[in-house]
Scaffold this motif. Structure first.
Motif, mmCIF file in Angstrom:
data_model
loop_
_atom_site.group_PDB
_atom_site.id
_atom_site.type_symbol
_atom_site.label_atom_id
_atom_site.label_comp_id
_atom_site.label_asym_id
_atom_site.label_seq_id
_atom_site.Cartn_x
_atom_site.Cartn_y
_atom_site.Cartn_z
ATOM 1 N N LEU A 37 62.237 118.330 19.301
ATOM 2 C CA LEU A 37 60.958 117.732 19.637
ATOM 3 C C LEU A 37 61.153 116.579 20.605
ATOM 4 C CD1 LEU A 37 59.462 117.524 16.013
ATOM 5 C CD2 LEU A 37 59.092 119.336 17.701
ATOM 6 N N ALA A 38 60.075 116.226 21.308
ATOM 7 C CA ALA A 38 60.150 115.082 22.225
ATOM 8 C C ALA A 38 60.374 113.788 21.452
ATOM 9 C CB ALA A 38 58.875 115.001 23.051
ATOM 10 N N ASP A 39 59.777 113.672 20.272
ATOM 11 C CA ASP A 39 60.029 112.525 19.409
ATOM 12 C C ASP A 39 61.411 112.659 18.791
ATOM 13 O OD1 ASP A 39 57.399 111.644 19.862
ATOM 14 O OD2 ASP A 39 56.656 112.962 18.287
ATOM 15 N N ASN A 40 62.122 111.552 18.702
ATOM 16 C CA ASN A 40 63.490 111.579 18.197
ATOM 17 C C ASN A 40 63.521 111.374 16.686
ATOM 18 O OD1 ASN A 40 64.755 111.949 20.721
ATOM 19 N ND2 ASN A 40 64.575 109.768 21.170
ATOM 20 N N TYR A 41 64.113 112.352 15.998
ATOM 21 C CA TYR A 41 64.330 112.270 14.558
ATOM 22 C C TYR A 41 65.844 112.276 14.315
ATOM 23 C CZ TYR A 41 59.396 113.417 13.817
ATOM 24 O OH TYR A 41 58.020 113.404 13.806
ATOM 25 N N TYR A 42 66.373 111.166 13.815
ATOM 26 C CA TYR A 42 67.810 111.030 13.615
ATOM 27 C C TYR A 42 68.168 111.202 12.146
ATOM 28 C CZ TYR A 42 67.531 108.991 18.271
ATOM 29 O OH TYR A 42 67.273 108.779 19.610
ATOM 30 N N GLN A 43 69.279 111.913 11.905
ATOM 31 C CA GLN A 43 69.720 112.156 10.537
ATOM 32 C C GLN A 43 70.378 110.917 9.954
ATOM 33 O OE1 GLN A 43 69.550 115.719 9.105
ATOM 34 N NE2 GLN A 43 69.317 114.263 7.436
ATOM 35 N N ARG A 44 70.011 110.566 8.732
ATOM 36 C CA ARG A 44 70.636 109.472 7.988
ATOM 37 C C ARG A 44 71.142 110.045 6.663
ATOM 38 N NH1 ARG A 44 70.314 107.861 12.468
ATOM 39 N NH2 ARG A 44 68.969 106.175 13.237
ATOM 40 N N GLU A 45 72.335 109.616 6.251
ATOM 41 C CA GLU A 45 72.924 110.229 5.059
ATOM 42 C C GLU A 45 73.799 109.239 4.306
ATOM 43 O OE1 GLU A 45 75.373 114.321 4.087
ATOM 44 O OE2 GLU A 45 75.861 113.189 5.892
ATOM 45 N N LEU A 46 73.614 109.182 3.006
ATOM 46 C CA LEU A 46 74.462 108.403 2.109
ATOM 47 C C LEU A 46 75.098 109.371 1.123
ATOM 48 C CD1 LEU A 46 75.409 105.600 1.099
ATOM 49 C CD2 LEU A 46 73.414 105.586 -0.416
ATOM 50 N N SER A 47 76.426 109.315 0.986
ATOM 51 C CA SER A 47 77.118 110.258 0.101
ATOM 52 C C SER A 47 78.146 109.535 -0.754
ATOM 53 C CB SER A 47 77.798 111.359 0.920
ATOM 54 O OG SER A 47 78.790 110.824 1.766
#
Length: 221
Positions: free
Chosen positions: A204-214
């Protein structure tokens, strides 16, 4: 273009490491644990953005540690990572997009002896390749009917706004990991890790960034 970039990065990582391993000690292990992940909301958007919440998943994989000296080593491997997000928007509720990835991490690690155990911290990049997953959601325009579909891997946005678009992801992604933990007797390690995506996870034109805590455990052979 993205495939060429990923291949170039992998080659640049592997060739220097092949030279290092000739003069250093190497050990191998396996690991597993749980993940909590979500997508960040875009800062600017022409339409109402999806609302994202943390999704629980899991990871497992192999570890290769390459010692540089007594206090420093490189940690790489191959992971099976569950990521994604819970989401809601104007057309969808109770959405659960759960893509699965093969991931190649490379972390520079520092450790300090603490009696019978070792404390360690690390930082480094990762690259991921999407291989599967499910997108489950309730469509408000279909009286809340629940649908379950495969994750759609695509570098191009959906042709129309419709329920289930939260399951569109880019196949290639990359970012950085920060990790800390404690190791016992050189055989068992407990760790916490935070993954910070640096590429747009969705087409998508809007930026969606992955965030992860493990959180996980590793066993060395």
């Amino acid at each position: 273009m993205q495939q060429r970039l990923i291949l170039t990065i992998v080659i640049l990582l592997i060739f220097p490491l092949s030279g290092i391993t000739q003069n250093t000690s190497t050990r191998f292990g396996i690991k597993g644990g749980i993940n909590y992940s979500k997508l960040s909301a875009p800062k600017t958007t022409a339409t109402a953005p999806d609302q994202h919440h943390w999704l629980m998943s899991y990871h497992m994989g192999i570890i290769v540690d390459i010692a540089m000296n007594e206090q420093a080593f490189l940690r790489m491997g191959l992971d099976w990572q569950g990521k994604g997000t819970k989401y809601e928007n104007l057309l969808t509720k109770n959405g659960r997009a759960a893509p699965m990835y093969f991931e190649l991490p490379l972390n520079f690690m520092l450790k300090k002896n603490a009696g019978r155990s070792d404390l360690y911290i690390g930082l480094g990049p990762y690259i991921s390749y999407g291989i599967g997953g499910k997108n489950r959601y309730a469509a408000l325009v279909a009286n809340g009917t629940v649908f379950s579909e495969k994750i759609t891997w695509n570098d191009h946005p959906p042709v129309a706004v419709q329920p289930g678009n939260g399951g569109y992801f880019r196949r290639f992604s990359w970012g950085a990991n920060a990790v800390c933990g404690i190791e016992f007797s050189g055989k068992i390690a407990l760790n916490l890790q935070y993954g910070y995506g640096l590429s747009n996870a969705r087409p998508l034109a809007d930026n969606y960034y992955q965030r992860e805590l493990s959180a996980g455990i590793a066993l060395f052979l």
